[in-house]
Design a protein around this motif. Structure first.
Motif, mmCIF file in Angstrom:
data_model
loop_
_atom_site.group_PDB
_atom_site.id
_atom_site.type_symbol
_atom_site.label_atom_id
_atom_site.label_comp_id
_atom_site.label_asym_id
_atom_site.label_seq_id
_atom_site.Cartn_x
_atom_site.Cartn_y
_atom_site.Cartn_z
ATOM 1 N N LYS A 69 11.335 -10.632 -5.943
ATOM 2 C CA LYS A 69 11.168 -10.709 -7.395
ATOM 3 C C LYS A 69 9.820 -10.150 -7.855
ATOM 4 O O LYS A 69 9.714 -9.604 -8.935
ATOM 5 N N ALA A 70 8.791 -10.297 -7.042
ATOM 6 C CA ALA A 70 7.465 -9.815 -7.413
ATOM 7 C C ALA A 70 7.296 -8.385 -6.894
ATOM 8 O O ALA A 70 7.694 -8.057 -5.784
ATOM 9 N N PHE A 71 6.721 -7.524 -7.738
ATOM 10 C CA PHE A 71 6.497 -6.146 -7.323
ATOM 11 C C PHE A 71 5.337 -5.556 -8.126
ATOM 12 O O PHE A 71 4.931 -6.103 -9.153
ATOM 13 N N ALA A 72 4.818 -4.432 -7.633
ATOM 14 C CA ALA A 72 3.775 -3.688 -8.338
ATOM 15 C C ALA A 72 4.043 -2.208 -8.108
ATOM 16 O O ALA A 72 4.602 -1.818 -7.082
ATOM 17 N N LYS A 73 3.632 -1.379 -9.066
ATOM 18 C CA LYS A 73 3.908 0.050 -8.992
ATOM 19 C C LYS A 73 2.639 0.880 -9.120
ATOM 20 O O LYS A 73 1.706 0.481 -9.806
ATOM 21 N N CYS A 74 2.659 2.022 -8.454
ATOM 22 C CA CYS A 74 1.591 3.010 -8.552
ATOM 23 C C CYS A 74 2.236 4.353 -8.850
ATOM 24 O O CYS A 74 3.132 4.795 -8.129
ATOM 25 N N ASP A 92 2.788 0.564 5.878
ATOM 26 C CA ASP A 92 1.457 -0.013 5.691
ATOM 27 C C ASP A 92 0.810 0.412 4.377
ATOM 28 O O ASP A 92 -0.358 0.104 4.137
ATOM 29 N N GLY A 93 1.534 1.157 3.523
ATOM 30 C CA GLY A 93 1.002 1.556 2.225
ATOM 31 C C GLY A 93 0.241 2.865 2.209
ATOM 32 O O GLY A 93 -0.417 3.181 1.231
ATOM 33 N N THR A 148 7.391 -4.761 1.131
ATOM 34 C CA THR A 148 8.026 -3.514 1.536
ATOM 35 C C THR A 148 7.562 -2.437 0.566
ATOM 36 O O THR A 148 7.355 -2.693 -0.618
ATOM 37 N N TRP A 149 7.384 -1.243 1.084
ATOM 38 C CA TRP A 149 6.916 -0.106 0.292
ATOM 39 C C TRP A 149 8.058 0.881 0.116
ATOM 40 O O TRP A 149 8.834 1.113 1.042
ATOM 41 N N ILE A 183 5.414 4.713 -6.431
ATOM 42 C CA ILE A 183 5.379 3.923 -5.206
ATOM 43 C C ILE A 183 5.462 2.456 -5.625
ATOM 44 O O ILE A 183 4.711 2.019 -6.505
ATOM 45 N N THR A 184 6.372 1.709 -4.988
ATOM 46 C CA THR A 184 6.562 0.305 -5.344
ATOM 47 C C THR A 184 6.343 -0.578 -4.121
ATOM 48 O O THR A 184 6.856 -0.286 -3.039
ATOM 49 N N ALA A 185 5.579 -1.642 -4.321
ATOM 50 C CA ALA A 185 5.405 -2.687 -3.307
ATOM 51 C C ALA A 185 6.183 -3.902 -3.800
ATOM 52 O O ALA A 185 5.944 -4.383 -4.908
#
Length: 142
Positions: free
Chosen positions: A100-105, A78-79, A64-65, A91-93
């Motif tokens: 629990k897992a995520f990544a940020k821009c 879709d990002g 999820t974004w 922005i977080t995915a």
């Protein structure tokens, strides 16, 4: 009196420490990587983020974004990042399998100064990025 034990026909359920239940054979997402960790956009510009879910054999690779400040930039399911107005956002995915897992821009929406970052003959992408960084720092001191 005879006690009978019933088994699940397809999958066994394993209790987790957190109190949730998980079907055996499920591989959880351990990490998410984005194709970009910083975006520099001008108002009304778009850029595509792509999430890579690891391990490759994860059972549910959906993410999820979300945007921390949609007035600066929003993100589609879709990002696709769309800048809205000057400002900053994150922005977080986030993985859908357990969150629990995520990544940020980090996204910076700034004005364009053509003399610094305009597309000139022979200019590299690195030069444009440097121009955006200069503008961002200049705005902080204004």
């Amino acid at each position: 009196m005879k006690k009978s034990i019933k088994f699940l026909p397809a999958l066994a359920i394993i209790p987790l420490i957190s109190g949730c239940f998980l079907f055996s054979g499920t591989t959880l997402v351990e990490e998410i990587r984005l194709n970009k960790v910083v975006l520099h956009l001008t108002p009304n510009q778009t850029d595509q983020l792509t999430a890579t879910v690891l391990p490759e054999n994860a059972s549910n690779k959906k993410v999820t974004w979300s945007s921390s400040k949609t007035n600066a930039a929003s993100v589609s399911e879709d990002g696709l990042v769309s800048s809205n107005s000057l400002g900053e956002t994150v922005i977080t995915a986030t993985s859908k399998d357990r969150g629990k897992a995520f990544a940020k821009c980090h996204v910076f929406v700034t004005e364009t100064l053509v003399s610094l970052i305009g597309k000139h003959h022979g200019e590299s992408e690195e030069s444009r990025e440097l121009g955006y960084e200069i503008i961002t720092h200049m705005r902080e001191f204004m």
